[in-house]
Design a protein around this motif. Structure first.
Motif, PDB file in Angstrom:
ATOM      1  N   UNK A   8       1.557  -9.471   1.523  1.00 16.31           N
ATOM      2  CA  UNK A   8       1.766  -8.645   0.333  1.00 16.31           C
ATOM      3  C   UNK A   8       1.083  -7.290   0.483  1.00 16.31           C
ATOM      4  N   UNK A   9      -0.135  -7.284   1.018  1.00 16.15           N
ATOM      5  CA  UNK A   9      -0.858  -6.031   1.231  1.00 16.15           C
ATOM      6  C   UNK A   9      -0.142  -5.147   2.257  1.00 16.15           C
ATOM      7  N   UNK A  10       0.349  -5.776   3.319  1.00 12.09           N
ATOM      8  CA  UNK A  10       1.064  -5.032   4.346  1.00 12.09           C
ATOM      9  C   UNK A  10       2.346  -4.433   3.779  1.00 12.09           C
ATOM     10  N   UNK A  11       3.053  -5.223   2.977  1.00  5.71           N
ATOM     11  CA  UNK A  11       4.299  -4.763   2.359  1.00  5.71           C
ATOM     12  C   UNK A  11       4.017  -3.614   1.396  1.00  5.71           C
ATOM     13  N   UNK A  12       2.939  -3.719   0.652  1.00  2.02           N
ATOM     14  CA  UNK A  12       2.560  -2.667  -0.288  1.00  2.02           C
ATOM     15  C   UNK A  12       2.208  -1.377   0.443  1.00  2.02           C
ATOM     16  N   UNK A  13       1.495  -1.485   1.562  1.00  5.20           N
ATOM     17  CA  UNK A  13       1.133  -0.307   2.350  1.00  5.20           C
ATOM     18  C   UNK A  13       2.382   0.373   2.914  1.00  5.20           C
ATOM     19  N   UNK A  14       3.336  -0.417   3.400  1.00  3.16           N
ATOM     20  CA  UNK A  14       4.582   0.150   3.911  1.00  3.16           C
ATOM     21  C   UNK A  14       5.358   0.861   2.803  1.00  3.16           C
ATOM     22  N   UNK A  15       5.363   0.284   1.621  1.00  2.00           N
ATOM     23  CA  UNK A  15       6.064   0.888   0.491  1.00  2.00           C
ATOM     24  C   UNK A  15       5.427   2.220   0.097  1.00  2.00           C
ATOM     25  N   UNK A  16       4.095   2.269   0.089  1.00  2.00           N
ATOM     26  CA  UNK A  16       3.407   3.518  -0.224  1.00  2.00           C
ATOM     27  C   UNK A  16       3.728   4.594   0.804  1.00  2.00           C
ATOM     28  N   UNK A  17       3.760   4.212   2.082  1.00  2.00           N
ATOM     29  CA  UNK A  17       4.082   5.161   3.148  1.00  2.00           C
ATOM     30  C   UNK A  17       5.499   5.703   2.980  1.00  2.00           C
ATOM     31  N   UNK A  18       6.447   4.834   2.662  1.00  2.00           N
ATOM     32  CA  UNK A  18       7.826   5.268   2.447  1.00  2.00           C
ATOM     33  C   UNK A  18       7.927   6.199   1.241  1.00  2.00           C
ATOM     34  N   UNK A  19       7.178   5.902   0.193  1.00  2.00           N
ATOM     35  CA  UNK A  19       7.198   6.750  -0.995  1.00  2.00           C
ATOM     36  C   UNK A  19       6.687   8.152  -0.692  1.00  2.00           C
ATOM     37  N   UNK A  20       5.620   8.243   0.102  1.00  2.00           N
ATOM     38  CA  UNK A  20       5.085   9.558   0.437  1.00  2.00           C
ATOM     39  C   UNK A  20       6.040  10.334   1.328  1.00  2.00           C
TER      40      UNK A  20
END
Length: 67
Positions: A8-20
């Motif tokens: 979940x943490x890894x998925x959240x980090x990837x999502x934040x990177x995509x958003x930026x």
């Protein structure tokens, strides 16, 4: 449970990177980039203002005024 939390943490980090990466730039950022790009290039002799300066004796690379 630990494995799910890590995923979940890894998925959240990837999502934040995509958003930026995909976010739209603010007006100030767009303005700053366009200003910087314009300042990097010099105006051509086709420009009316530059043509008037040349008629008055200005040469590229020199300053304006007495000094």
């Amino acid at each position: 449970m630990v494995k799910r939390v890590k995923e979940a943490l890894k998925k959240e980090a990837l999502q934040k990177e995509k958003n930026t990466q995909n976010r739209q730039k603010t007006y100030k950022e767009q303005e700053r980039e366009s200003r910087d790009a314009a300042l990097q290039s010099s105006i051509s002799s086709q420009n009316k203002g530059f043509a008037l300066l040349q008629k008055m004796g200005y040469k590229a690379g020199q300053g304006l005024g007495k000094e």
